[in-house]
Design a protein around this motif. Structure first.
Motif, short mmCIF file in Angstrom:
data_model
loop_
_atom_site.label_atom_id
_atom_site.label_comp_id
_atom_site.label_asym_id
_atom_site.label_seq_id
_atom_site.Cartn_x
_atom_site.Cartn_y
_atom_site.Cartn_z
N PHE A 16 -95.39 -3.55 74.56
CA PHE A 16 -95.55 -4.40 74.40
C PHE A 16 -94.82 -5.35 74.33
O PHE A 16 -93.91 -6.90 74.31
CB PHE A 16 -95.59 -5.82 73.11
CG PHE A 16 -96.77 -4.78 71.82
CD1 PHE A 16 -98.27 -5.57 72.25
CD2 PHE A 16 -96.60 -3.69 70.24
CE1 PHE A 16 -98.73 -5.03 72.16
CE2 PHE A 16 -97.87 -3.30 70.23
CZ PHE A 16 -99.07 -4.19 70.36
N SER A 17 -94.18 -5.10 75.88
CA SER A 17 -93.08 -5.57 76.66
C SER A 17 -93.48 -7.12 77.36
O SER A 17 -92.41 -8.01 77.79
CB SER A 17 -92.69 -5.02 77.92
OG SER A 17 -93.84 -4.66 79.13
N LYS A 18 -95.06 -7.60 77.66
CA LYS A 18 -94.73 -8.88 77.75
C LYS A 18 -96.08 -9.97 77.38
O LYS A 18 -96.46 -10.76 78.25
CB LYS A 18 -96.09 -8.55 79.36
CG LYS A 18 -95.22 -7.66 80.67
CD LYS A 18 -96.68 -7.54 81.67
CE LYS A 18 -95.83 -6.56 82.24
NZ LYS A 18 -97.07 -6.18 83.95
N VAL A 19 -95.75 -9.56 75.85
CA VAL A 19 -96.65 -10.09 75.18
C VAL A 19 -95.30 -11.44 74.47
O VAL A 19 -96.59 -12.64 74.04
CB VAL A 19 -95.79 -9.61 73.53
CG1 VAL A 19 -95.10 -9.31 72.83
CG2 VAL A 19 -97.26 -10.12 71.89
N GLU A 20 -94.51 -11.37 74.66
CA GLU A 20 -94.19 -12.86 75.02
C GLU A 20 -94.96 -14.00 75.85
O GLU A 20 -94.32 -15.02 75.90
CB GLU A 20 -92.83 -13.05 75.61
CG GLU A 20 -92.14 -12.82 76.80
CD GLU A 20 -92.16 -11.70 77.19
OE1 GLU A 20 -91.51 -10.14 78.19
OE2 GLU A 20 -92.41 -10.91 76.02
N LYS A 21 -95.83 -13.61 77.13
CA LYS A 21 -96.22 -14.38 78.04
C LYS A 21 -97.68 -15.24 77.30
O LYS A 21 -98.01 -15.83 78.25
CB LYS A 21 -96.58 -13.71 79.01
CG LYS A 21 -95.00 -13.09 80.13
CD LYS A 21 -95.94 -12.51 81.25
CE LYS A 21 -94.66 -11.93 82.62
NZ LYS A 21 -94.64 -11.14 83.26
N ASP A 39 -98.86 -17.49 75.01
CA ASP A 39 -98.59 -18.96 75.53
C ASP A 39 -99.20 -19.29 73.03
O ASP A 39 -99.95 -19.21 73.00
CB ASP A 39 -99.51 -20.01 76.04
CG ASP A 39 -98.16 -21.49 75.92
OD1 ASP A 39 -97.89 -21.29 74.52
OD2 ASP A 39 -98.75 -21.96 75.99
N ILE A 40 -98.88 -19.56 72.18
CA ILE A 40 -98.39 -19.70 70.67
C ILE A 40 -99.15 -20.94 71.04
O ILE A 40 -99.32 -21.44 69.46
CB ILE A 40 -97.60 -19.44 70.16
CG1 ILE A 40 -96.29 -20.08 70.33
CG2 ILE A 40 -97.31 -18.46 69.92
CD1 ILE A 40 -95.22 -20.46 69.12
N SER A 43 -102.44 -23.55 80.42
CA SER A 43 -101.98 -22.26 79.76
C SER A 43 -102.38 -20.96 81.13
O SER A 43 -103.23 -21.48 82.16
CB SER A 43 -103.17 -22.62 78.94
OG SER A 43 -103.23 -22.35 78.18
N SER A 73 -102.54 -16.17 79.02
CA SER A 73 -103.07 -16.32 77.93
C SER A 73 -104.62 -17.04 77.03
O SER A 73 -105.03 -16.07 76.17
CB SER A 73 -102.65 -18.09 77.85
OG SER A 73 -100.59 -17.55 77.13
#
Length: 245
Positions: A128-133, A135-136, A172, A176
């Protein structure tokens, strides 16, 4: 894109290609015409052949979609709009009694789900290295996925409307968009199909039990019918005798 949910898979450019699936009734009737009388080895061979063919077809579909995604920003947005139109047109697949004639088919939506899964692979790695991309705030930024009428677990409709009324500026990113489209595709596609399968399995077991019960009671109905015939014949004879007198 003014077309109905079942019409999407017949009257759009990519629809007929995504419609190809072993889950279509005509394929089932061709390969499993008599499942109760078919040899188990024959059933297994047919299942494997269909599975391999479907995997190859879904790989081709993913390749086609990837070409649209990479062609230009305009074509990428168009393909995302197409996926969004599909999931937004099939909300009623999660209803208690969905009307299949007003919805896209299981095979079509399963192919949609698998292809969207494929688009997620580059950023949904094991770590999950790119999960921060992801957008919540996606759902506050003119989302393609419509959740307005969906059931809310942690608040009523008014609270939901108030929360999403506050829009977040900006656009977005592609990750996302794909992530939330895939989430919706699983909800209305694969999960809805699994739910329908469970319901169908229960209905089959119920009807099978009823058939067994009716077969067990068949002699009773035969005896009642024979007795009724004897009574009718006796009554007719008695009536004729009275008339002769």
């Amino acid at each position: 894109m003014a077309t109905s949910a079942p019409g999407i898979e017949k009257h759009t450019i990519l629809g007929p290609f995504f419609r190809i699936s072993p889950l279509q009734p005509e394929v089932t009737r061709e390969y499993f015409a008599g499942p109760k009388t078919m040899d188990r080895r024959h059933i297994h061979t047919s299942q494997e052949a269909l599975r391999l063919t479907l995997q190859a077809h879904q790989t081709d579909l993913l390749d086609i979609v990837n070409r649209f995604v990479r062609a230009s920003p305009e074509s990428r947005n168009k393909i995302l709009d197409w996926f969004a139109y599909i999931v937004n047109s099939n909300h009623m697949r999660r209803a208690l009694r969905p009307d299949a004639t007003q919805l896209s088919s299981d095979g079509f939506l399963m192919n949609i789900t698998v292809v969207l899964d494929g688009l997620c692979e580059p950023f949904m790695d094991a770590t999950f290295s790119k999960v921060e991309k992801i957008d919540i705030n996606y759902l506050k930024r003119h989302p393609r996925v419509d959740i307005k009428e969906e059931t809310k677990l942690n608040g009523d409709q008014n609270a939901s409307d108030e929360y999403y009324k506050e829009e977040v500026p900006g656009t977005s990113n592609f990750i996302s968009e794909v992530f939330f489209l895939t989430l919706a595709a699983h909800h209305y596609g694969s999960e809805a199909t699994n739910s329908m399968l469970k319901t169908l399995d229960k209905d089959i077991k119920y009807l099978t039990d009823k058939i067994v019960q009716l077969e067990a009671e068949r002699p009773k109905f035969v005896n009642v019918s024979s007795h009724s015939v004897n009574i009718d014949q006796t009554s007719l004879a008695s009536f004729e005798s009275t008339n002769n007198v």
